[in-house]
Design an enzyme around this catalytic site. Sequence first.
Site, short mmCIF file in Angstrom:
data_model
loop_
_atom_site.label_atom_id
_atom_site.label_comp_id
_atom_site.label_asym_id
_atom_site.label_seq_id
_atom_site.Cartn_x
_atom_site.Cartn_y
_atom_site.Cartn_z
N GLY A 110 0.83 -1.20 0.00
CA GLY A 110 0.00 0.00 0.00
C GLY A 110 0.85 1.24 0.00
N ASN A 111 0.23 2.40 0.18
CA ASN A 111 1.02 3.63 0.27
C ASN A 111 0.37 4.59 1.25
OD1 ASN A 111 -0.78 5.58 -1.25
ND2 ASN A 111 -0.52 3.99 -2.80
N ARG A 112 0.99 5.73 1.45
CA ARG A 112 0.62 6.62 2.55
C ARG A 112 -0.49 7.62 2.24
NH1 ARG A 112 6.06 9.16 4.68
NH2 ARG A 112 4.60 10.21 6.07
#
Length: 384
Positions: free
Chosen positions: A187-189
Amino acid sequence: MRRFTESGHDVTVIPTEAALKFVGAPTWAALSGKPVATDVWTDVHQVPHVRIGQSADLVVVAPATANVLAKAAHGLADDLLTNTLLTARCPVVFAPAMHTEMWEHAATRDNVATLRARGALVIEPAEGRLTGADTGKGRLPDPAEIFETCVEILSRGTAAGTDLVGRHVVVSAGGTREYLDPVRFLGNRSSGLQGYALARAAVARGAEVTLVAANVALPDPAGVKVVRVETTAQLRDEVLSAATSADAVVMAAAPADFRPVDVSAAKIKKADDGSAPAIQLTQNPDILHEISTERPRPGAVVVGFAAETGDATGSVLDLARAKLARKGCDLLVVNDVSGGAVFGSPDNEAVILGADGSAVDVPRGTKAALAHEIWDQVALRLAR
Ligand code: CTP
């Protein structure tokens, strides 16, 4: 009403007779600290039917019934609320709530269209549980979100306007997840805050808004059709399908560029020998590039975001100009993310680059303020 009073606004409550069957006048009087009337004959010496509308900065009708929408559309003035609606020259917001059949009735559709054409903001009702056993479109949006929309309008003061009425805009938000197995993902932020601010701002300007949200833990903005997705493939499908009828597509999401080649159907177990599995990745489609080159709806404005840090090959702006050309979009909103400052933060600063060579500097401010700057640029291009 509590949200307005607690944030320092001076609120006058004007219930209809019917509204008092749900919440009584003493409650409104106690909470607002003012007397409450439904008719034009109370305190006539103060001419309330004219004074309240004239002095208001905003009139909000929430919930708005089919009946009050009909009266407002036709200029009837048989109680204090409908008189106020005729005398108000400030922005007017209706948050309709009714059963699906009433909302979809041709009479209501026509009344809503009339009110919108006159510049009132009629917020699309939410879908969900209605007062009876039924479910459908017609639910009052979350009051906190109606309040946010109203704050948007108040904060824009005289610049408030419904310049996106009749326009359908698509906004993507959040970060996609690419699963390795049923419980793990890459995933990412991305928090989704900027995309949600864009959706809210577009509603406040009168647009029909589809928000394709990837893994965002925020409440649905009032008046927005929210489509929830997880992966880049799902985000692509939903954005492309909505884009066929869109006047603008804003890709504020952070789609994962890569996904695992193999997704394990069962949870991947630890090996006893201490070894770790290798993950082989493959590239995901570039949605922004695809929309920019294929243009599902000719004339639509396509907006991308670029999070850049700058590197040995060029400055943040050099890399952004190159990205704008590579992606083929009309506008690119460039964030300098050196240090990770923007993720989850309520603030943002950016430069909005145009394919026509324009560059608009947006100084540090709220994500809502940046959202309006972006819509200003979109509206400019739609008007051409
Ligand atoms: N984007 C997209 N589809 C992807 C990846 C990104 O539509 N698979 C969109 C994002 O929503 C954003 C823009 O492309 O609007 C820029 O994304 P970014 O990741 O900064 O660009 P990349 O092309 O991935 O370039 P980089 O190599 O700098 O990561």
